[in-house]
Design an enzyme around this catalytic site. Structure first.
Site, mmCIF file in Angstrom:
data_model
loop_
_atom_site.group_PDB
_atom_site.id
_atom_site.type_symbol
_atom_site.label_atom_id
_atom_site.label_comp_id
_atom_site.label_asym_id
_atom_site.label_seq_id
_atom_site.Cartn_x
_atom_site.Cartn_y
_atom_site.Cartn_z
ATOM 1 N N ASP A 174 0.847 -1.191 0.000
ATOM 2 C CA ASP A 174 0.000 0.000 0.000
ATOM 3 C C ASP A 174 0.884 1.243 0.000
ATOM 4 O O ASP A 174 2.046 1.203 0.423
ATOM 5 C CB ASP A 174 -0.912 0.032 1.235
ATOM 6 C CG ASP A 174 -1.815 -1.180 1.322
ATOM 7 O OD1 ASP A 174 -2.614 -1.382 0.399
ATOM 8 O OD2 ASP A 174 -1.703 -1.923 2.317
ATOM 9 N N ASP A 229 0.525 5.009 1.574
ATOM 10 C CA ASP A 229 -0.239 5.920 2.425
ATOM 11 C C ASP A 229 0.382 7.308 2.378
ATOM 12 O O ASP A 229 1.612 7.456 2.330
ATOM 13 C CB ASP A 229 -0.261 5.419 3.869
ATOM 14 C CG ASP A 229 -0.991 4.086 4.004
ATOM 15 O OD1 ASP A 229 -1.853 3.807 3.150
ATOM 16 O OD2 ASP A 229 -0.689 3.335 4.944
ATOM 17 N N ASP A 264 4.080 4.396 15.584
ATOM 18 C CA ASP A 264 4.408 3.275 16.461
ATOM 19 C C ASP A 264 5.894 2.913 16.443
ATOM 20 O O ASP A 264 6.575 2.997 17.469
ATOM 21 C CB ASP A 264 3.534 2.055 16.137
ATOM 22 C CG ASP A 264 3.518 1.695 14.662
ATOM 23 O OD1 ASP A 264 4.305 2.273 13.880
ATOM 24 O OD2 ASP A 264 2.712 0.817 14.281
#
Length: 460
Positions: free
Chosen positions: A73, A75, A159
């Site tokens: 993906d 983002d 994170d």
């Protein structure tokens, strides 16, 4: 354990960290090429830039490009608010309540656009829930987070350090606030901030740590590694529907075997599949752990070959041993094999749903796979031919052969069912007439190989 005011600590840490100047890696010193970035992602980046907003690729896409991998993906992170993104793209849809996002759709591809997030300051009391702007923290867990900020603040809210790298479309540089480039070089997966605070904020980060470590072949930073088993029980507080999505990512990423081993090593697996973990403590000739490992290996191979995989099969594997054991107990009490499997399947699915939600569209195929297993012992007459025509035959056959390869069913049974699919209709009729020594009725019992002369594994 010492109580943490999660929001306040994160806000303070983020403010201190954000005051540090980032490392800027210019285009000539990193390996990211626009030729390897989705054309649709580039369209989004350039349109945001042309509208006067800052626009960057961020997260796993940047990480994978730097590692020479093909991202799954792409983002985008920006200082444009979701409503502003929505006005720029006619093919945009705003989604999410916990995290307000813009999804820009190009056919089957969706480019996810997130606004830079700021630290959430939740006051001094961590025993209840408080709101600040559009953020909500409850018992140290982030429930809603729509407080927008700068790229610096956004980086320190992410994170892992290797997921906090930004590819800036303005000058094609990589921006690193948290030391992610060095961790990439060292092969280290490190949480940003105090691991206990960050894991309490979102316990799913423990599963993400396992998934990324297995996928990338990285080692988990020792501080984080030590915190995970202590914090594993927090997974019980995560919504079962969210854990369903996470479990699919864990086991359908092409690294299921390594993921399974790490989940058990960090004491996380039992919070996802408690019935399965309990069954694994009753190994017999390495079963059922061999069965689960073989199934995951087969799934990894299918993914590597570009073949499709079905979550129903994965969950049928994970829950088979609890179902089989309960069905055996029911049959010993006099319940016929089919009602016993039906009752056992329903009971196990109901109990599992308290931990990981399983949508009905997967629950029904799982039960059919389980209930067809004893029918593979019937290799005489029309019943065998009718089984060949069952719409779920192929999945149930694969399941049966995995059981045989793991020592839980007769290998000659798998060989017989393999052969009957390859021969002509006349030869099929001959085979079911002969039966090849199969019984006329399913017994629903496990048929074990002779005990092997080696000590059973205990770590998956």
């Amino acid at each position: 354990m010492e109580q943490h005011n999660t929001a306040t600590e994160n806000a303070s840490a983020s403010a201190d960290a954000a005051s540090t100047s980032p490392v800027i890696i210019p285009r000539a010193e990193h390996g990211i090429s626009r030729a390897n970035i989705s054309r649709n992602a580039l369209k989004v980046l350039y349109r945001l830039k042309e509208a006067g907003y800052r626009a960057c690729l961020v997260g796993g896409g940047v990480r994978d490009l730097l590692l020479g991998r093909e991202p799954k993906d792409f983002d985008v992170a920006t200082d444009a608010h979701p409503e502003e993104v929505n006005r720029l793209f006619r093919n945009c849809r705003l989604v999410g309540r916990r995290f307000r996002l813009a999804h820009v759709r190009f056919g089957r591809e969706i480019i996810e656009v997130a606004t830079f997030r700021a630290p959430h300051d939740n006051g001094d009391d961590d025993t209840g829930s408080e709101e600040n702007g559009d953020a909500l923290v409850e018992d140290g867990r982030l429930i809603r987070d729509n407080v927008y900020g700068t790229i610096e603040q956004d980086a320190w809210r992410r994170d892992f350090t290797v997921n906090a790298l930004y590819y800036d479309i303005a000058d094609f540089s990589v921006v690193d606030y948290a030391g992610g480039m060095e961790d990439l070089r060292q092969g280290v997966l490190r949480l940003i901030g105090d691991p206990e605070v960050r894991l309490r904020e979102d316990p799913v980060r423990m599963l993400r740590a396992v998934r990324f470590a297995a996928k990338l072949g990285f080692r988990v930073d020792p501080t984080c590694e030590a915190a995970i088993p202590r914090m594993a029980g927090l997974l019980a507080e995560v919504a079962p529907a969210r854990l369903f999505d996470e479990a699919i990512k864990l086991f359908h990423g092409g690294y299921g075997v390594q993921t399974f081993e790490m989940l058990r090593r960090y004491d996380l697996f039992r919070y996802l599949f408690p019935g399965t973990e309990e069954a694994l403590s009753h190994e017999e000739n390495n079963f059922p752990i061999t069965f689960v490992a073989n199934a995951l290996k087969s799934t990894d191979e299918r993914i590597d070959e570009g073949k499709g995989v079905n979550p129903a099969f994965l969950y049928a594997v994970m829950l088979w041993e609890p179902v089989r054991r309960l069905a055996d107990n029911l049959m010993e009490s006099g319940t016929p094999w089919l009602p016993a499997l039906q009752q056992a399947g329903g009971a196990v699915l109901s109990e599992q749903a308290a931990h990981i939600a399983i949508p009905k569209r997967f629950g029904l195929p799982m039960r059919e796979i389980w209930e067809m297993q004893p029918r593979f012992d019937q290799r005489r007459g029309g019943r065998a031919l009718r089984l060949l025509g069952h719409p779920r035959f192929r999945a149930a056959y694969d399941f049966y052969c995995l059981r045989a390869a793991s020592g839980e069913a007769l290998e000659e049974g798998c060989e017989w069912w393999t052969r009957i699919q390859e021969v002509s209709a006349d030869e099929q009729r001959r085979m079911v007439s002969a039966g090849d020594g199969a019984g006329d009725s399913p017994g629903g019992r496990r048929r074990r190989r002779r005990p092997r002369r080696r000590k059973s594994d205990s770590g998956g």
